[in-house]
Design a protein around this motif. Structure first.
Motif, PDB file in Angstrom:
ATOM      1  N   HIS A  47       0.821  -1.218   0.000  1.00 62.28           N
ATOM      2  CA  HIS A  47       0.000   0.000   0.000  1.00 62.28           C
ATOM      3  C   HIS A  47       0.850   1.260   0.000  1.00 62.28           C
ATOM      4  O   HIS A  47       0.653   2.150  -0.833  1.00 62.28           O
ATOM      5  CB  HIS A  47      -0.938  -0.011   1.208  1.00 62.28           C
ATOM      6  CG  HIS A  47      -2.011  -1.031   1.121  1.00 62.28           C
ATOM      7  ND1 HIS A  47      -3.243  -0.789   0.554  1.00 62.28           N
ATOM      8  CD2 HIS A  47      -2.047  -2.324   1.528  1.00 62.28           C
ATOM      9  CE1 HIS A  47      -3.986  -1.875   0.620  1.00 62.28           C
ATOM     10  NE2 HIS A  47      -3.283  -2.825   1.205  1.00 62.28           N
ATOM     11  N   ALA A  48       1.762   1.384   0.958  1.00 60.36           N
ATOM     12  CA  ALA A  48       2.572   2.601   1.029  1.00 60.36           C
ATOM     13  C   ALA A  48       3.383   2.793  -0.246  1.00 60.36           C
ATOM     14  O   ALA A  48       3.488   3.910  -0.770  1.00 60.36           O
ATOM     15  CB  ALA A  48       3.490   2.556   2.255  1.00 60.36           C
ATOM     16  N   ALA A  49       3.969   1.711  -0.758  1.00 57.49           N
ATOM     17  CA  ALA A  49       4.781   1.811  -1.970  1.00 57.49           C
ATOM     18  C   ALA A  49       3.943   2.244  -3.164  1.00 57.49           C
ATOM     19  O   ALA A  49       4.415   3.000  -4.022  1.00 57.49           O
ATOM     20  CB  ALA A  49       5.461   0.474  -2.242  1.00 57.49           C
ATOM     21  N   CYS A  50       2.704   1.780  -3.239  1.00 56.17           N
ATOM     22  CA  CYS A  50       1.821   2.203  -4.324  1.00 56.17           C
ATOM     23  C   CYS A  50       1.366   3.644  -4.146  1.00 56.17           C
ATOM     24  O   CYS A  50       1.349   4.434  -5.102  1.00 56.17           O
ATOM     25  CB  CYS A  50       0.610   1.277  -4.408  1.00 56.17           C
ATOM     26  SG  CYS A  50       0.992  -0.355  -5.078  1.00 56.17           S
ATOM     27  N   LEU A  51       1.024   4.016  -2.921  1.00 48.54           N
ATOM     28  CA  LEU A  51       0.640   5.403  -2.665  1.00 48.54           C
ATOM     29  C   LEU A  51       1.787   6.363  -2.964  1.00 48.54           C
ATOM     30  O   LEU A  51       1.566   7.511  -3.376  1.00 48.54           O
ATOM     31  CB  LEU A  51       0.186   5.553  -1.205  1.00 48.54           C
ATOM     32  CG  LEU A  51      -1.127   4.855  -0.851  1.00 48.54           C
ATOM     33  CD1 LEU A  51      -1.310   4.781   0.670  1.00 48.54           C
ATOM     34  CD2 LEU A  51      -2.315   5.556  -1.497  1.00 48.54           C
ATOM     35  N   ALA A  52       3.021   5.895  -2.773  1.00 46.71           N
ATOM     36  CA  ALA A  52       4.189   6.741  -3.048  1.00 46.71           C
ATOM     37  C   ALA A  52       4.326   7.076  -4.523  1.00 46.71           C
ATOM     38  O   ALA A  52       5.025   8.033  -4.886  1.00 46.71           O
ATOM     39  CB  ALA A  52       5.459   6.042  -2.559  1.00 46.71           C
ATOM     40  N   LEU A  53       3.670   6.309  -5.392  1.00 48.57           N
ATOM     41  CA  LEU A  53       3.713   6.570  -6.829  1.00 48.57           C
ATOM     42  C   LEU A  53       2.684   7.606  -7.270  1.00 48.57           C
ATOM     43  O   LEU A  53       2.687   8.022  -8.422  1.00 48.57           O
ATOM     44  CB  LEU A  53       3.450   5.273  -7.598  1.00 48.57           C
ATOM     45  CG  LEU A  53       4.480   4.152  -7.427  1.00 48.57           C
ATOM     46  CD1 LEU A  53       3.963   2.872  -8.067  1.00 48.57           C
ATOM     47  CD2 LEU A  53       5.810   4.540  -7.998  1.00 48.57           C
TER      48      LEU A  53
END
Length: 368
Positions: A47-53
């Protein structure tokens, strides 16, 4: 650059929500919020890694009762969201952080109160990890709270946002295998667990059957006769959660078979059989095959290739899920392709297997 529009809070900081992508490439991508290698060369699932995009979201708060996990999140993501605030009480985060979206990534059996409290707090949308719940009582009250408050709810069966799933379902709708008769899903390996990992394959059965389940028949893994209800630890230890062999009847006449076996080849597949053809999808390969019969009676086999993946990453998975969730919240209506309704059907089947096993593996109505 797009200014931040949506404030996200994350509760539950285990790997699926907060882990940094593992890659041999440089890690500059998430330092300072820049997008580059390794993000443009792999599909990111956390989740965090995707939101970071995404330029139009900001993680405003993150919550867990384990101090080490709070510290890890800060170390991993402070460069991307320097103003994100840690919490040990999700209710305090809901009250203080002015959130638009809550991501619930806690143990399988602890989603319900957080989703209900978030829906009642005035939030716009909720992303809940799978399975939606481990009891029908919890699933029903979660969906009711979201519907009553007009809160968008998406559930993390990530294949909901997989272009191949949608391509296959479109082919089915176009009649390429005729009338669908049966669907088979298999899952093997040490993490072939009914609720934690098996939920993905059961979701696949629901997704492709495109109908409500009505009856199930289930036989749990040997040694789990005490499972008259969910008795797991939230998915942490595979040894204390059973696999299952089961049959599902859907309202539209489709029958499905589910084989979730620990001591078996570590692979997952879905096979959809119709009156004139068959589609088989081996999930680890990302490829599918279509078998059909031509006018002369000869069998033709062709490969179905993925579609819709731009730059080899992220028109799928959680980036697509959050983009859809934001669009639904902005439009004030519609239903996610990973909807709570669909996830509720999955819980009906999972809990139905338990009910059937206790009845001597008889065919029983799914719990409602």
């Amino acid at each position: 650059m797009i200014s931040t529009q949506y404030r996200v809070g994350i509760v539950g900081l285990r790997g699926i929500t907060s882990a940094v992508p593992q890659s041999p490439g440089p890690r500059a991508a998430y330092q300072g919020g820049k997008v580059g290698p390794p993000f443009d060369r792999e599909v990111i699932i956390g989740h965090a890694a995707c939101l970071a995009l995404m330029d139009n979201v900001e993680v405003a708060g993150y919550c867990d009762i384990v101090s080490d996990l709070l510290e890890d999140f800060e170390n991993n993501w402070q460069g991307r969201w320097p103003n994100a605030k840690p919490y040990t009480d999700y209710k305090q985060m809901l009250a203080e952080a002015n959130l638009d979206i809550l991501t619930v990534g806690t143990s399988d059996n602890r989603h319900a109160d957080m989703v209900v409290d978030a829906a009642n707090s005035g939030i716009k949308a909720i992303m809940c990890e799978k399975p939606l719940a481990t009891t029908m009582e919890d699933a029903n009250r979660m969906i009711k709270a979201c519907e009553d408050n007009r809160v968008q709810l998406s559930v993390g069966h990530t294949k909901s946002w997989d272009p191949m799933y949608h391509k296959i379902r479109d082919m089915m709708s176009d009649g390429e295998i005729g009338q669908v008769k049966s669907i088979t899903a298999t899952m093997g390996g040490p993490r072939a667990m009914l609720f934690r990992n098996g939920t993905h394959r059961v979701h696949g059965l629901v997704f492709f059957a495109d109908s409500e389940p009505t009856h199930v028949m289930g036989l749990l893994e040997e040694g789990f006769d005490h499972w008259d209800q969910y008795r797991g630890d939230g998915g942490k230890n595979p040894e204390i959660e059973p696999g299952v062999t089961g049959i599902i009847k859907f309202a539209n006449g489709v029958h499905a078979y589910f084989d979730c076996t620990k001591n078996a080849l570590d692979t997952s597949s879905i096979s959809i059989t119709g009156t004139t053809g068959k589609i088989t999808f081996v999930l680890s390969s990302g490829m599918a095959t279509l078998e059909s019969v031509d006018e002369g009676g000869d069998t033709i086999t062709r490969t179905i290739k993925p579609m819709g993946i731009v730059s080899n990453y992220q028109t799928m998975g959680y980036v697509a899920a959050y983009e859809e969730l934001i669009a639904l919240a902005e439009n004030g209506g519609g239903e996610s392709v990973g909807s709570g309704r669909q996830a509720r059907h999955v819980v009906q089947i999972l809990t139905g297997f338990l009910k059937s096993h206790q009845a001597g593996s008889a065919l029983v109505k799914v719990p409602s």
